[in-house]
Design a protein around this motif. Structure first.
Motif, PDB file in Angstrom:
ATOM      1  N   ALA A 261       0.829  -1.203   0.000  1.00  0.00           N
ATOM      2  CA  ALA A 261       0.000   0.000   0.000  1.00  0.00           C
ATOM      3  C   ALA A 261       0.867   1.258   0.000  1.00  0.00           C
ATOM      4  O   ALA A 261       2.053   1.226   0.342  1.00  0.00           O
ATOM      5  CB  ALA A 261      -0.916  -0.001   1.218  1.00  0.00           C
TER       6      ALA A 261
ATOM      7  N   ASP B  84       1.888  -3.124   4.983  1.00  0.00           N
ATOM      8  CA  ASP B  84       0.475  -3.185   4.610  1.00  0.00           C
ATOM      9  C   ASP B  84       0.352  -3.693   3.177  1.00  0.00           C
ATOM     10  O   ASP B  84       0.895  -3.079   2.243  1.00  0.00           O
ATOM     11  CB  ASP B  84      -0.178  -1.807   4.718  1.00  0.00           C
ATOM     12  CG  ASP B  84      -0.209  -1.296   6.142  1.00  0.00           C
ATOM     13  OD1 ASP B  84      -0.250  -2.124   7.068  1.00  0.00           O
ATOM     14  OD2 ASP B  84      -0.193  -0.061   6.328  1.00  0.00           O
TER      15      ASP B  84
ATOM     16  N   VAL C 131      -2.164  -4.997  -0.078  1.00  0.00           N
ATOM     17  CA  VAL C 131      -3.482  -4.849  -0.682  1.00  0.00           C
ATOM     18  C   VAL C 131      -3.565  -5.813  -1.858  1.00  0.00           C
ATOM     19  O   VAL C 131      -2.696  -5.787  -2.743  1.00  0.00           O
ATOM     20  CB  VAL C 131      -3.720  -3.402  -1.183  1.00  0.00           C
ATOM     21  CG1 VAL C 131      -5.098  -3.289  -1.831  1.00  0.00           C
ATOM     22  CG2 VAL C 131      -3.585  -2.407  -0.048  1.00  0.00           C
TER      23      VAL C 131
ATOM     24  N   GLU D 183      -5.813  -6.516  -4.919  1.00  0.00           N
ATOM     25  CA  GLU D 183      -6.923  -6.052  -5.753  1.00  0.00           C
ATOM     26  C   GLU D 183      -7.137  -6.978  -6.943  1.00  0.00           C
ATOM     27  O   GLU D 183      -7.732  -6.571  -7.947  1.00  0.00           O
ATOM     28  CB  GLU D 183      -6.657  -4.615  -6.199  1.00  0.00           C
ATOM     29  CG  GLU D 183      -6.607  -3.649  -5.035  1.00  0.00           C
ATOM     30  CD  GLU D 183      -6.382  -2.203  -5.455  1.00  0.00           C
ATOM     31  OE1 GLU D 183      -7.370  -1.461  -5.536  1.00  0.00           O
ATOM     32  OE2 GLU D 183      -5.217  -1.841  -5.691  1.00  0.00           O
TER      33      GLU D 183
ATOM     34  N   LYS E 182      -7.016  -6.856   2.578  1.00  0.00           N
ATOM     35  CA  LYS E 182      -5.912  -6.013   3.052  1.00  0.00           C
ATOM     36  C   LYS E 182      -5.353  -6.662   4.308  1.00  0.00           C
ATOM     37  O   LYS E 182      -6.110  -7.138   5.160  1.00  0.00           O
ATOM     38  CB  LYS E 182      -6.394  -4.598   3.363  1.00  0.00           C
ATOM     39  CG  LYS E 182      -6.959  -3.852   2.158  1.00  0.00           C
ATOM     40  CD  LYS E 182      -7.433  -2.460   2.536  1.00  0.00           C
ATOM     41  CE  LYS E 182      -8.008  -1.740   1.332  1.00  0.00           C
ATOM     42  NZ  LYS E 182      -8.513  -0.374   1.685  1.00  0.00           N
TER      43      LYS E 182
ATOM     44  N   THR F 298      -1.843  -6.603   7.226  1.00  0.00           N
ATOM     45  CA  THR F 298      -0.577  -6.077   7.708  1.00  0.00           C
ATOM     46  C   THR F 298       0.293  -7.237   8.166  1.00  0.00           C
ATOM     47  O   THR F 298      -0.142  -8.068   8.970  1.00  0.00           O
ATOM     48  CB  THR F 298      -0.788  -5.087   8.868  1.00  0.00           C
ATOM     49  OG1 THR F 298      -1.577  -3.986   8.408  1.00  0.00           O
ATOM     50  CG2 THR F 298       0.549  -4.564   9.369  1.00  0.00           C
TER      51      THR F 298
END
Length: 836
Positions: A244, A266, A268, A270, A305, A307
């Motif tokens: 991210a 982090d 992500v 998609e 998402k 971490t």
């Protein structure tokens, strides 16, 4: 040389041998920062982050007439249909031939003329238009308060399937981002960095039209803010499974000879369900691999998402300090099926910080007095749109007189300023724009902290400045929410706010804060600490001496102040007044002078036309030293200092007030070889004499322990005869971005600066570009974007920028009746940043 890891990571491991090819050190512009260490920085090799600064077109719009605003809002259907009928300038076939070609960063307000008020004001009254330097921007000037930016660029067909995003470091203000006819984002604050994913709207294998409408009708500050895309814009291309924005955060704790790293990444996703792992490779300041961390396999669902936390221990860490600002880097890589699919590089520093009620501020366990300055974002010649090299230059200029801390007044700065503070060794108070707990303000606060929390230079988060609610319970409630959010995002740094009402030190927001910031009222701090011994206080604004470089005779009608340390607004104090209170008191962590540089707007103490700039600065708007800079150098630095002023060109028989700034024991003054007596230098003071002028030589001799250490002279100089050009840059990088400040001196036949010279200097630049000119005159209405500038009290300046071709950048300066001058700055081959 970049550190390529595309091949090395095929097996999911990093070859330590790659670290033997560190990147070249960033250029250091000033002797004041020789102690900074080389920055050996690895580079991401998979993610593309392309500079989007070159090849834009610009045109003014209109805030009140859609016909002159390219049809924006003409039919009240602007937001009715996505991708339809937004503005003619957003159309793919729009002809922008009559638009102005520009590169970013860009500030259109600096190009506008100065406009006086229609009402007459007395010198002691305040004209509201003065706040922004009498530039025609705001609701009263709809024809110059809207700016349109347009750029057309290709996106290859091969990028289909990647995530394509635009990243704006800052747009002032109220930006509407239109991409291929779609409104893809709006952003309110002019100081917030923001990201826009445009993957769904891109033309892959074709032309893409990016249009940004910027509305500066409403301001955010009470000072010159400029307008436009005044910071960088980037185009990023990433795998659907990616790190991210601002997605790597390195926390560290140092104990003895060991540092523990906690790295949070982090992620992500998609795209479709993916399996991958994270490899974090830590490099020391010399580019050597000191840790390689590999996470377990991760299964990430579509849209998920997550971490990922990793830890490591380093032995014998090299600590970041003011003297040796050592930077580490972590290369974060996402590895899927043996290949790196996304990567990013994050710099960080290892150090300990603490605020102690008895000892003040401690860096790496040692007390460090905060010798700070507050600064706004603009500079002579260029307004708010500073090249990166000017960020370095300004930090180095502050360090020259002993400044070690910087307050970003009153907003989050451009990222490159914080990078400069990290590299050059400057502590920072990072400040959000609005003190409020509404959703938008908290979102702005969060963006600042997420973006900036890896910077070792930052020691405090500031949540506000001189807010009306500061002594109230409502203010306390707001402060508690903001502080809680700061602590959630970064528990490693304390929270601060600047308070100009001493009643709020002990009630309202004061008790909520970890560190109380006192704006002025410095003499009240010791009494407060005596009754509140556990409180921690710094002077967030102090020492607002108003002075004009090179002016020594008080004439209120002139709109200039004298350059002695004698004048301050009623609410402020002189340099000596605050320094004598704060510097010897270990309980007071230090102070931040208002201000380091003069700045446009808020032209205190004369808030009326024709004054257009403040006179608070230790340096003027060009960065030329005022006499008070030597005062701070004397008491903030470690070297012997002796500075004699004023100049020595007066009328015979005139009584002249002569000052010396020094940190030596005793000063003796001579006029044409005859002693005028000695004065003892008191700590944080100065010495002075009243001298009847006679032409010749005025000389000061400074003694330490009875021994002569330094001398300083002022001579009666002759008429202006020639021009001298100076710069601190030995060369420039031929990358189209690097820049230098060229100082211009008007001198007599013997090469001495003529202290009252006002000659009009014309410039010619070949091999590069002339970005702007200035002279530090707070009443000057000359254009910044011009090829000429009058000297002010013997000095003016030009800012030049390198081309993209190696060779020589040549600056020529001419003035009628004076011998011309030329300066050559070599432009060396450089690898430019990848750009679109």
């Amino acid at each position: 040389m970049a550190l390529s890891r595309r091949d090395a990571m095929k097996a999911g491991a990093v070859l330590a041998a790659a670290a033997t090819a560190p990147a070249a050190a960033a250029p250091v512009h000033h002797a004041a920062v020789k102690s900074s260490v080389p920055v050996a920085k690895p580079e991401a090799s998979v993610r593309e982050r392309l500079l989007l600064d070159f090849g834009w077109k610009f045109h003014l719009g209109h805030a009140a007439d859609p016909a002159w605003d390219f049809g924006f809002g003409a039919n009240q259907r602007t937001f009715a249909k996505a991708g339809y009928g937004i503005a003619t300038s957003a159309d793919a076939d729009f002809k922008d031939d009559d638009w102005t070609a520009i590169n970013l960063p860009h500030d259109w307000v600096v190009d506008l003329p100065f406009v006086p008020s229609t009402k007459s004001y007395k010198p002691d009254e305040e004209d509201p238009r003065a706040a922004h330097g009498f530039k025609p921007v705001g609701r009263e000037y709809p024809q110059t308060s809207i700016g349109w930016y347009r750029k057309v660029f290709d996106i290859p067909a091969s990028d289909l399937g990647r995530r394509i995003a635009l990243e704006f470091d800052g747009v002032f203000r109220a930006a509407t981002v239109i991409f291929n006819g779609y409104i893809v984002a709006t952003s309110g604050s002019g100081y917030r960095s923001f990201r826009v994913d445009v993957s769904d709207f891109a033309n892959y294998g074709g032309k893409n039209v990016l249009v940004v409408r910027v509305d500066a009708s409403l301001g955010e500050g009470w000072f010159y803010e400029g307008a436009g895309i005044y910071r960088h814009v980037w185009l990023t291309k990433q795998d659907p499974l990616h790190i991210a924005q601002w997605g790597t955060w390195v926390k560290s704790s140092v104990t003895g000879r060991t540092a523990t790293l906690s790295i949070a990444t982090d992620l992500v996703n998609e795209g479709a369900v993916r399996t991958a792992h994270i490899v974090s490779t830590v490099f020391d300041p010399d580019g050597r691999v000191v840790a390689t961390l590999k996470s377990p396999e991760l299964n990430l669902g579509a849209g998920e998402k997550r971490t990922v936390a990793q830890t490591s221990t380093l032995s014998s860490p090299r600590l970041w300090s003011l003297e040796v600002p050592a930077l580490y880097h972590v290369l974060t890589q996402i590895v899927a099926k043996g290949a790196v699919i996304d990567d990013a590089v994050t710099s960080f520093g290892l150090r300990t910080t603490k605020f102690d009620p008895a000892k003040g501020f401690l860096l790496n366990g040692k007390p460090v007095k905060l010798k700070g300055t507050c600064n706004h974002q603009d500079h002579a010649g260029i307004g708010a749109a500073l090249p990166d090299a000017l960020q370095d230059w300004r930090i180095a200029k502050l360090k020259e007189f002993g400044c070690n801390a910087y307050r970003t007044s009153h907003n989050p700065p451009t990222p490159e300023l914080l990078d400069a503070c990290d590299r050059l060794g400057m502590l920072v108070i990072d400040e959000t724009r609005r003190m409020s707990s509404d959703e938008e303000s908290l979102s702005d606060l969060e963006a600042m902290i997420r973006r900036d929390r890896n910077h070792p230079s930052i020691i405090l988060w500031s949540i506000g400045n001189e807010e009306p609610q500061q002594p109230t319970e409502r203010g306390a409630r707001i402060a508690r929410v903001m502080k809680r959010r700061c602590n959630e995002l970064d528990p490693t740094r304390p929270v601060n706010a600047a308070i100009d009402n001493p009643d709020a030190w002990g009630k309202g927001i004061g008790p909520v804060l970890d560190v109380i910031g006192a704006n002025y009222r410095t003499p009240k701090i010791p009494g407060f600490l005596a009754t509140s011994p556990k409180s921690i206080v710094i002077g967030t604004e102090t020492g607002s001496t108003v002075s004009t470089r090179g002016v020594y005779v008080r004439d209120k009608a002139s709109g200039y102040c004298v350059a002695y340390d004698t004048e301050a607004p009623w609410w402020a104090s002189t340099a000596e007044a605050w320094m004598k209170v704060a510097m010897p008191d270990s309980r007071i962590a230090g102070g931040f002078v208002w201000t380091g540089f003069d700045y446009r707007g808020e032209p205190t103490p004369f808030n009326v036309w024709p004054n257009v700039s403040s006179q608070f600065g230790i340096l003027d708007t060009c960065g030329f030293w005022k006499d008070n800079a030597w005062y701070y150098k004397a008491w903030w630095g470690n070297e012997p200092v002796l500075h004699l002023f004023p100049h020595w060109n007066w009328t015979v028989g005139e009584k002249i007030n002569v000052w010396v700034h020094s940190n030596l024991d005793t000063i003796e003054l001579f006029l044409n070889g005859q002693s005028l007596g000695s004065r003892k230098m008191e700590p944080y003071g100065h010495v002075e004499w009243d001298v009847t002028y006679a032409p010749g030589t005025l000389e000061a001799r400074g003694y330490k322990d009875g021994k002569l250490v330094l001398t300083d002279k002022r001579e009666t100089v002759g008429a202006a005869a020639q021009i001298l050009l100076k710069t601190d840059r030995g060369s420039l990088a031929a990358d189209g971005e690097d820049a230098a400040v060229v100082a211009v001196e008007i001198v007599d036949a013997e090469g001495r600066v003529v202290p009252t010279a006002s000659n009009l200097v014309s410039f010619k630049v070949t091999g590069g570009a002339l970005l702007g000119v200035g002279n530090g005159d707070p009443r000057s209405h000359e254009p910044d974007k011009a090829s000429q500038r009058a000297a002010f009290n013997g000095l003016c300046a030009a800012i030049v920028q390198a081309s993209k071709s190696a060779g020589d950048l040549r600056v020529e300066a001419m003035a009628p009746g004076l011998k011309a001058a030329a300066l050559v700055i070599p432009m060396k081959p450089a690898k430019p940043r990848a750009a679109v």
